[in-house]
Scaffold this active site. Structure first.
Site, mmCIF file in Angstrom:
data_model
loop_
_atom_site.group_PDB
_atom_site.id
_atom_site.type_symbol
_atom_site.label_atom_id
_atom_site.label_comp_id
_atom_site.label_asym_id
_atom_site.label_seq_id
_atom_site.Cartn_x
_atom_site.Cartn_y
_atom_site.Cartn_z
ATOM 1 N N LYS A 206 0.848 -1.189 0.000
ATOM 2 C CA LYS A 206 0.000 0.000 0.000
ATOM 3 C C LYS A 206 0.883 1.237 0.000
ATOM 4 O O LYS A 206 1.444 1.622 1.029
ATOM 5 C CB LYS A 206 -0.917 0.060 1.224
ATOM 6 C CG LYS A 206 -1.880 1.257 1.161
ATOM 7 C CD LYS A 206 -2.334 1.716 2.530
ATOM 8 C CE LYS A 206 -1.983 3.130 2.881
ATOM 9 N NZ LYS A 206 -2.063 4.164 1.876
ATOM 10 N N GLU A 281 9.939 1.689 10.670
ATOM 11 C CA GLU A 281 10.919 2.771 10.506
ATOM 12 C C GLU A 281 10.137 4.067 10.618
ATOM 13 O O GLU A 281 9.347 4.407 9.740
ATOM 14 C CB GLU A 281 11.622 2.653 9.145
ATOM 15 C CG GLU A 281 12.889 3.488 9.066
ATOM 16 C CD GLU A 281 12.680 4.820 8.374
ATOM 17 O OE1 GLU A 281 12.498 5.825 9.115
ATOM 18 O OE2 GLU A 281 12.690 4.876 7.149
ATOM 19 N N CYS A 315 12.983 11.368 6.734
ATOM 20 C CA CYS A 315 12.904 10.889 8.124
ATOM 21 C C CYS A 315 14.182 11.186 8.901
ATOM 22 O O CYS A 315 14.135 11.531 10.076
ATOM 23 C CB CYS A 315 12.619 9.394 8.137
ATOM 24 S SG CYS A 315 10.988 8.922 7.549
ATOM 25 N N GLU A 417 9.008 16.506 15.210
ATOM 26 C CA GLU A 417 9.368 16.360 13.806
ATOM 27 C C GLU A 417 8.469 17.253 12.955
ATOM 28 O O GLU A 417 7.243 17.168 13.020
ATOM 29 C CB GLU A 417 9.227 14.905 13.365
ATOM 30 C CG GLU A 417 9.695 14.658 11.942
ATOM 31 C CD GLU A 417 9.643 13.199 11.547
ATOM 32 O OE1 GLU A 417 10.559 12.736 10.835
ATOM 33 O OE2 GLU A 417 8.678 12.511 11.939
#
Length: 514
Positions: A206, A281, A315, A417
């Site tokens: 997906k 992750e 990331c 973040e």
């Protein structure tokens, strides 16, 4: 590693001849896949018959449609993947033949590079240079790397008492569900797809509903390369409509996810009901630590490219830069100059270093984080504004490269973040203080250390709690080097030999010779 891999995600300024290289990058309509899933070796319309729009970030206009999947589509794909896993055509395929299929996939990706790159830039807003010269070629390299592993996945022999022999076998996990993000759509999918196929698994992928095109093309190229029907399936659609049913589906044995820590927690909770194996992750707030004895020019370049490459939608972005006090003021001045020279524009415009952020939600989120940084009292020294009007003529998710100085390590700016082109800079006095600030976060994905004293840098790197530490560079990767996080940045590893462990089970066999 030589070749284009050297450039991956470091976002270095383009070479002087880039304008000449990019004369063929004018925006032309790519070839789009059908508005359908890829299930059991062919295109398959959504069970609902519905589609959703993919938005071009530079204009905020729909450029194509994708299938809007549901739990019914997930079940079709999972059933196809399960049947393919049981089929001897795949299950008993000689490893050398499976390796050739992966190698052929790499060749087909190279052959279709231009169209794949155009799809990627249209979906994400990343520059044509990044898509065509860096990322799509690297997708092919990863497939080649894991093609080399196929014939080398083996077990061992264990001494046993009496007239017995013990053996260990490495076997594929089964049907692997993969959920990938919108920042590096084809690259992140490849990090998971290539090792899973190398180990003999089948796949239900997906991709993000905002950036699905290259995942669909990858599955189609896999079929052309020789993957049997059902081995590699792609279901497009939203997280609730497609991702949740994948995590809950009893025929899917493993979930590999790259994305936010919050969604990672949800996936781990939902996976518990069927005891799925999980690789996560997740997010990061990575520190890039610059000592006073660093190569000043290299460190400033590494600090800015560590956050401005791919619009900061990375990331492992070096979103926190910690600078030793002796060089702090000079370093800030150098960062300001680099930010001012960073050209923002459309992905296909010549000479552009930074395109628009990927989508409307991210655009609003980054601007809100910038306003919050101002309210917290951090000193804005570069950027801080939307460029929608000045660059996009009232359209497009364009944001200036933004730098804050004197950032409180406890502030939201330093803790949360942002996933955008926003850099937080903080001074430190001693290595001990730098280590304390670096660890003052819930994440542990990556870090950077800059010092001409390599012994000092390595000693400091050993103390950092992070899955990857770069020394005197930033954001470089290689297919053979594993990648993943500590703490709330997740667990498990992509890339390298370590990735094979995530897609295999170990079976013990005891043979009595009497």
């Amino acid at each position: 590693m030589c070749g284009p891999w050297v450039f991956l995600t470091i976002g270095i300024p383009m070479p002087a001849d880039t304008a000449n290289q990019e004369k063929s990058c004018q925006m032309t309509t790519p070839e789009y896949p059908p508005a359908a899933h890829f299930i059991n070796g062919d295109w398959a319309e959504a069970a609902s018959g519905e589609t959703s729009a993919s938005i071009y970030p530079a204009t905020e206009e729909a450029h194509c449609q994708i299938a809007a999947g549901t739990a019914e589509d997930v079940d079709r794909a999972a059933q196809a993947a399960h049947a393919a896993f049981q089929n001897p055509k795949w299950r008993q395929m000689p490893p050398a033949k499976r390796a050739r299929i992966l190698w052929r996939m790499a060749e087909l990706i190279d052959e279709n590079r231009e169209n794949l790159a155009r799809c990627e830039s249209m979906d994400t807003g990343k520059t044509w240079f990044d898509s065509s010269k860096i990322e799509i070629p690297l997708v092919a390299e990863i497939f080649r790397y894991f093609a080399g592993w196929v014939t080398k996945i083996d077990g061992g022999v264990v001494p046993l008492p009496g007239n017995s022999i013990g053996m260990t076998l490495r076997e594929p996990v089964g049907v692997c569900g993969m959920i990938t993000p919108w920042n590096f759509p084809m690259l992140m999918a490849t990090w998971k797809v290539a090792p899973a196929l190398a180990c003999g698994n089948t796949i239900v992928l997906k991709p993000s509903e905002q950036t699905s095109l290259t995942a669909l093309w990858m599955a189609k190229l896999g079929a052309e390369a020789g993957l049997p029907p059902g081995v590699f399936n792609v279901v497009t659609g939203g997280g609730r409509a497609v991702g949740t049913p994948m995590v809950q589906h009893p025929l899917i044995s493993k979930i590999s996810f790259t994305g936010s820590t919050e969604v990672g927690r949800m996936i781990q909770r939902e996976s518990a009901n069927t005891l799925k194996r999980v690789t996560l992750e997740l997010g990061g707030k990575s520190p890039n630590i610059v000592f006073a004895d660093a190569d000043f020019k290299a460190a400033t370049r590494g600090a800015t490219t560590g956050i401005f490459y791919n619009k900061g939608e990375v990331c492992a972005a070096g979103s926190r830069v910690l600078v030793q006090r002796e060089i702090y003021d000079d370093f800030l001045e150098a960062l300001q100059k680099i930010a001012a020279k960073t050209t923002v524009g459309g992905p296909f415009d010549e000479g552009v270093r930074m395109g628009p952020v990927c989508n409307a939600d991210q655009y609003e989120s980054v601007l809100a984080a910038i306003e919050n940084g101002k309210a917290e009292g951090a000193r804005l020294i570069a950027g801080g504004n939307s460029l929608r009007d000045s660059v996009g003529g009232g359209k497009g998710y364009f944001i200036e490269p933004t730098i804050f100085a004197d950032v409180d390590p406890k502030s939201k700016l330093a803790q949360e973040e942002i996933f955008g082109p926003v850099l937080a800079v903080t001074p430190f006095e001693t290595p001990e203080e730098a280590l304390q600030i670096a660890h003052d976060t819930r994440y542990g994905l990556a870090a950077g250390v800059w010092s001409k004293d390599v012994g000092k840098a390595l000693g400091f790197a050993k103390q950092l709690r992070a899955g990857t530490v770069w020394v005197n560079t930033y954001n470089l990767y290689d297919p053979g080097l594993p990648f993943g996080g500590f703490n709330e940045s997740g667990f498990g590893r992509d890339l390298g030999k370590d990735a094979l462990a995530a897609y295999t089970e170990t079976k013990s066999v005891w043979v009595n010779l009497d």
